[in-house]
Motif scaffolding. Structure first.
Motif, PDB file in Angstrom:
ATOM      1  N   LEU A 115       0.819  -1.206   0.000  1.00 34.78           N
ATOM      2  CA  LEU A 115       0.000   0.000   0.000  1.00 34.78           C
ATOM      3  C   LEU A 115       0.856   1.261   0.000  1.00 34.78           C
ATOM      4  O   LEU A 115       0.419   2.320  -0.440  1.00 34.78           O
ATOM      5  N   ASP A 116       2.094   1.140   0.476  1.00 28.73           N
ATOM      6  CA  ASP A 116       2.992   2.296   0.478  1.00 28.73           C
ATOM      7  C   ASP A 116       3.394   2.717  -0.937  1.00 28.73           C
ATOM      8  O   ASP A 116       3.913   3.820  -1.143  1.00 28.73           O
ATOM      9  N   LYS A 117       3.124   1.858  -1.928  1.00 30.05           N
ATOM     10  CA  LYS A 117       3.430   2.179  -3.322  1.00 30.05           C
ATOM     11  C   LYS A 117       2.242   2.818  -4.046  1.00 30.05           C
ATOM     12  O   LYS A 117       2.318   3.116  -5.238  1.00 30.05           O
ATOM     13  N   VAL A 118       1.140   3.022  -3.320  1.00 30.34           N
ATOM     14  CA  VAL A 118      -0.089   3.558  -3.903  1.00 30.34           C
ATOM     15  C   VAL A 118      -0.273   5.009  -3.461  1.00 30.34           C
ATOM     16  O   VAL A 118      -0.174   5.309  -2.261  1.00 30.34           O
ATOM     17  N   PRO A 119      -0.560   5.945  -4.370  1.00 30.15           N
ATOM     18  CA  PRO A 119      -0.761   7.342  -3.985  1.00 30.15           C
ATOM     19  C   PRO A 119      -1.867   7.499  -2.941  1.00 30.15           C
ATOM     20  O   PRO A 119      -2.890   6.807  -3.006  1.00 30.15           O
ATOM     21  N   GLN A 120      -1.661   8.401  -2.019  1.00 28.42           N
ATOM     22  CA  GLN A 120      -2.636   8.638  -0.950  1.00 28.42           C
ATOM     23  C   GLN A 120      -4.012   9.022  -1.498  1.00 28.42           C
ATOM     24  O   GLN A 120      -5.029   8.647  -0.924  1.00 28.42           O
ATOM     25  N   ARG A 121      -4.041   9.747  -2.606  1.00 29.83           N
ATOM     26  CA  ARG A 121      -5.320  10.223  -3.141  1.00 29.83           C
ATOM     27  C   ARG A 121      -6.243   9.077  -3.558  1.00 29.83           C
ATOM     28  O   ARG A 121      -7.460   9.263  -3.679  1.00 29.83           O
ATOM     29  N   LEU A 122      -5.663   7.894  -3.779  1.00 29.04           N
ATOM     30  CA  LEU A 122      -6.465   6.745  -4.184  1.00 29.04           C
ATOM     31  C   LEU A 122      -6.937   5.897  -3.010  1.00 29.04           C
ATOM     32  O   LEU A 122      -7.751   4.986  -3.182  1.00 29.04           O
ATOM     33  N   GLN A 123      -6.443   6.201  -1.827  1.00 26.76           N
ATOM     34  CA  GLN A 123      -6.788   5.413  -0.647  1.00 26.76           C
ATOM     35  C   GLN A 123      -8.031   6.012   0.002  1.00 26.76           C
ATOM     36  O   GLN A 123      -7.968   6.952   0.780  1.00 26.76           O
ATOM     37  N   ALA A 124      -9.174   5.422  -0.325  1.00 27.61           N
ATOM     38  CA  ALA A 124     -10.472   6.006   0.029  1.00 27.61           C
ATOM     39  C   ALA A 124     -10.851   5.822   1.488  1.00 27.61           C
ATOM     40  O   ALA A 124     -11.774   6.459   1.972  1.00 27.61           O
ATOM     41  N   ASP A 125     -10.152   4.956   2.197  1.00 24.77           N
ATOM     42  CA  ASP A 125     -10.513   4.657   3.585  1.00 24.77           C
ATOM     43  C   ASP A 125      -9.272   4.732   4.471  1.00 24.77           C
ATOM     44  O   ASP A 125      -8.926   3.766   5.163  1.00 24.77           O
ATOM     45  N   PRO A 126      -8.574   5.889   4.462  1.00 24.37           N
ATOM     46  CA  PRO A 126      -7.314   6.008   5.191  1.00 24.37           C
ATOM     47  C   PRO A 126      -7.502   5.804   6.692  1.00 24.37           C
ATOM     48  O   PRO A 126      -8.492   6.222   7.273  1.00 24.37           O
ATOM     49  N   GLY A 127      -6.538   5.112   7.284  1.00 18.38           N
ATOM     50  CA  GLY A 127      -6.613   4.854   8.716  1.00 18.38           C
ATOM     51  C   GLY A 127      -7.339   3.573   9.056  1.00 18.38           C
ATOM     52  O   GLY A 127      -6.922   2.816   9.936  1.00 18.38           O
ATOM     53  N   LYS A 128      -8.439   3.286   8.372  1.00 19.21           N
ATOM     54  CA  LYS A 128      -9.222   2.075   8.652  1.00 19.21           C
ATOM     55  C   LYS A 128      -8.857   0.916   7.722  1.00 19.21           C
ATOM     56  O   LYS A 128      -8.926  -0.241   8.117  1.00 19.21           O
ATOM     57  N   HIS A 129      -8.542   1.229   6.470  1.00 19.45           N
ATOM     58  CA  HIS A 129      -8.090   0.221   5.499  1.00 19.45           C
ATOM     59  C   HIS A 129      -9.100  -0.902   5.296  1.00 19.45           C
ATOM     60  O   HIS A 129      -8.735  -2.073   5.198  1.00 19.45           O
ATOM     61  N   ARG A 130     -10.371  -0.517   5.226  1.00 21.33           N
ATOM     62  CA  ARG A 130     -11.388  -1.543   4.954  1.00 21.33           C
ATOM     63  C   ARG A 130     -11.415  -1.931   3.480  1.00 21.33           C
ATOM     64  O   ARG A 130     -11.913  -3.008   3.142  1.00 21.33           O
ATOM     65  N   VAL A 131     -10.926  -1.068   2.620  1.00 19.56           N
ATOM     66  CA  VAL A 131     -10.805  -1.406   1.198  1.00 19.56           C
ATOM     67  C   VAL A 131      -9.416  -1.026   0.704  1.00 19.56           C
ATOM     68  O   VAL A 131      -8.789  -0.099   1.218  1.00 19.56           O
ATOM     69  N   THR A 132      -8.978  -1.757  -0.316  1.00 20.05           N
ATOM     70  CA  THR A 132      -7.656  -1.563  -0.907  1.00 20.05           C
ATOM     71  C   THR A 132      -7.809  -1.162  -2.369  1.00 20.05           C
ATOM     72  O   THR A 132      -8.468  -1.876  -3.140  1.00 20.05           O
ATOM     73  N   PRO A 133      -7.241  -0.029  -2.796  1.00 17.54           N
ATOM     74  CA  PRO A 133      -7.312   0.339  -4.215  1.00 17.54           C
ATOM     75  C   PRO A 133      -6.536  -0.663  -5.053  1.00 17.54           C
ATOM     76  O   PRO A 133      -5.450  -1.110  -4.661  1.00 17.54           O
ATOM     77  N   VAL A 134      -7.090  -1.026  -6.212  1.00 17.09           N
ATOM     78  CA  VAL A 134      -6.455  -2.016  -7.082  1.00 17.09           C
ATOM     79  C   VAL A 134      -6.165  -1.456  -8.469  1.00 17.09           C
ATOM     80  O   VAL A 134      -5.106  -1.709  -9.034  1.00 17.09           O
ATOM     81  N   ASP A 135      -7.097  -0.690  -9.039  1.00 17.30           N
ATOM     82  CA  ASP A 135      -6.883  -0.165 -10.388  1.00 17.30           C
ATOM     83  C   ASP A 135      -7.674   1.116 -10.585  1.00 17.30           C
ATOM     84  O   ASP A 135      -8.571   1.445  -9.810  1.00 17.30           O
ATOM     85  N   THR A 136      -7.334   1.826 -11.646  1.00 20.22           N
ATOM     86  CA  THR A 136      -8.093   3.013 -12.049  1.00 20.22           C
ATOM     87  C   THR A 136      -8.450   2.902 -13.529  1.00 20.22           C
ATOM     88  O   THR A 136      -7.766   2.219 -14.297  1.00 20.22           O
ATOM     89  N   GLY A 137      -9.515   3.589 -13.904  1.00 20.09           N
ATOM     90  CA  GLY A 137      -9.927   3.631 -15.300  1.00 20.09           C
ATOM     91  C   GLY A 137     -10.736   4.885 -15.551  1.00 20.09           C
ATOM     92  O   GLY A 137     -11.385   5.408 -14.640  1.00 20.09           O
ATOM     93  N   ASP A 138     -10.695   5.380 -16.776  1.00 21.50           N
ATOM     94  CA  ASP A 138     -11.440   6.583 -17.134  1.00 21.50           C
ATOM     95  C   ASP A 138     -12.567   6.231 -18.091  1.00 21.50           C
ATOM     96  O   ASP A 138     -12.330   5.686 -19.175  1.00 21.50           O
ATOM     97  N   VAL A 139     -13.800   6.515 -17.671  1.00 21.50           N
ATOM     98  CA  VAL A 139     -14.967   6.335 -18.533  1.00 21.50           C
ATOM     99  C   VAL A 139     -15.064   7.547 -19.443  1.00 21.50           C
ATOM    100  O   VAL A 139     -15.122   8.688 -18.961  1.00 21.50           O
ATOM    101  N   CYS A 140     -15.057   7.325 -20.753  1.00 17.78           N
ATOM    102  CA  CYS A 140     -15.054   8.417 -21.734  1.00 17.78           C
ATOM    103  C   CYS A 140     -15.897   8.033 -22.948  1.00 17.78           C
ATOM    104  O   CYS A 140     -16.105   6.854 -23.223  1.00 17.78           O
ATOM    105  N   VAL A 141     -16.307   9.032 -23.689  1.00 16.13           N
ATOM    106  CA  VAL A 141     -16.929   8.782 -24.985  1.00 16.13           C
ATOM    107  C   VAL A 141     -15.843   8.352 -25.979  1.00 16.13           C
ATOM    108  O   VAL A 141     -14.805   8.999 -26.100  1.00 16.13           O
ATOM    109  N   ASN A 142     -16.073   7.223 -26.647  1.00 16.14           N
ATOM    110  CA  ASN A 142     -15.199   6.734 -27.714  1.00 16.14           C
ATOM    111  C   ASN A 142     -15.830   7.039 -29.068  1.00 16.14           C
ATOM    112  O   ASN A 142     -17.064   7.095 -29.179  1.00 16.14           O
TER     113      ASN A 142
END
Length: 358
Positions: A115-142
């Motif tokens: 988790l130390d390799k993951v940016p803080q902005r992606l850690q939605a539950d800081p301090g409690k760590h009930r969920v772990t960020p795994v990936d990101t994606g952008d929904v866009c018009v193709n």
């Protein structure tokens, strides 16, 4: 392209699928085997066999994957099964849906290794760590490059462009009540036009002929002209999909083109982050923690771009050449604060349905 159909099955199908799984598996009973760890997820979870086999060999656990359709329905089912889960780990809840399972106590705390390799902005539950960020994606018009070139028409660049007469009857999106990308596209309009302006925007889109499909598969493969899997049977050259969709159109092509056959309207994008968590009441918590560590491991993170067409969250994970060459980097995607989504999501969806569907 099926692996690229992320969180896109219709909600009704997903609920039925998960109900059948619950009946067949007898709740989380199968997780009682200390040598088996069960992952509950959406239909589009994918990992290459060598990577999974390596984890199973090193950890001593056999991974059982229960796929259950669209992320929205899968999350709802996880909430209903709180305390008596179908498995040990849930993967596939994104930032548009995260508040409900957190509020309902679906996940148990665990700080995953890496988790130390993951940016803080992606850690939605800081301090409690009930969920772990795994990936990101952008929904866009193709957009279908060839279609627009043949028509000598510039493709749209922004959300506002989509309401212009030149793009009338060209766009298909997904049902925001049943599809994760459909909801993300709704939230993009909220971010762009504000809580008082997005309704007017959708009235204009409706007047300009936007079509609503029940799922990503229907929108992309059946309605979009640029889908290789759809073999050009659709008649909509604009579709709500992902910034990572273009690499999926090139993957496996013997003589890859200089550019992907589909492009991305960069001014239409909404950022999603996808999370995993240890399920409260899991029978194999030790195995569940090992599985969460695996999802955040560098090897899994570098494997997932060409398996699920999303970006890794680890800053030290390298992107494959196909993904970096043909995918689009979105520097300033739209976002909406998780708290605001939690407060307004259901009402926004209800209002959207009255504007776009009924």
């Amino acid at each position: 392209m099926k692996k690229h159909a992320r969180r896109a099955a219709a909600a009704t199908t997903a609920v039925l699928t998960l109900a059948l799984l619950a009946t067949a598996c007898g709740g989380s009973g199968d997780s009682g085997d200390a040598k088996t760890v069960t992952l509950v997820t959406h239909d589009s979870f994918a990992v290459s066999k060598p990577v999974l086999k390596d984890f199973e060999k090193r950890s001593g656990y056999k991974v059982k994957v229960l796929r259950g359709g669209d992320a929205g329905a899968a999350v709802n089912q996880a909430v209903l099964n709180k305390g008596n889960p179908q498995g040990d780990v849930f993967f596939g809840v994104d930032n548009t849906l995260l508040s409900r399972p957190l509020d309902k106590g679906v996940f148990a705390p665990y700080k995953a290794k890496g988790l130390d390799k993951v940016p803080q902005r992606l850690q939605a539950d800081p301090g409690k760590h009930r969920v772990t960020p795994v990936d990101t994606g952008d929904v866009c018009v193709n957009y279908d490059r060839k279609w627009f070139a043949d028509k000598k028409l510039d493709p749209p660049r922004t959300l506002k462009d989509l309401t212009k007469p030149r793009y009338k009857d060209l766009l298909v999106t997904e049902d925001a009540a049943a599809s994760s990308p459909g909801l993300a596209f709704l939230l993009a309009s909220v971010a762009e036009f504000g809580e008082d302006g997005w309704q007017g925007y959708w009235k204009k889109l409706r007047a300009n002929g936007v079509e609503v499909a029940s799922s990503w598969e229907q929108a992309y493969n059946d309605r979009f002209t640029g889908s290789r899997e759809g073999k050009g049977k659709g008649d909509k050259p604009l579709v709500v999909s992902y910034a990572s969709s273009p690499p999926a159109e090139v993957m496996g092509v013997e003589d890859p083109p200089e550019k992907a056959p589909t492009g991305v309207a960069k001014g239409t994008c909404f950022r999603q982050t996808e999370y995993a968590g240890l399920l409260s009441g899991a029978e194999n918590t030790k195995g569940g923690k090992a599985l969460l560590d695996f999802l955040l491991s560098k090897r899994f993170q570098e494997d997932l771009p060409l398996q699920m067409f999303v970006s890794p969250v680890r800053e030290d994970a390298r992107l494959p050449k196909l993904f970096s060459k043909y995918g689009e980097t979105i520097d300033d995607p739209a976002t909406v604060a998780p708290k605001k989504i939690a407060e307004h999501r259901e009402q926004w969806i209800k209002t959207w349905t009255s504007l776009a569907v009924k």
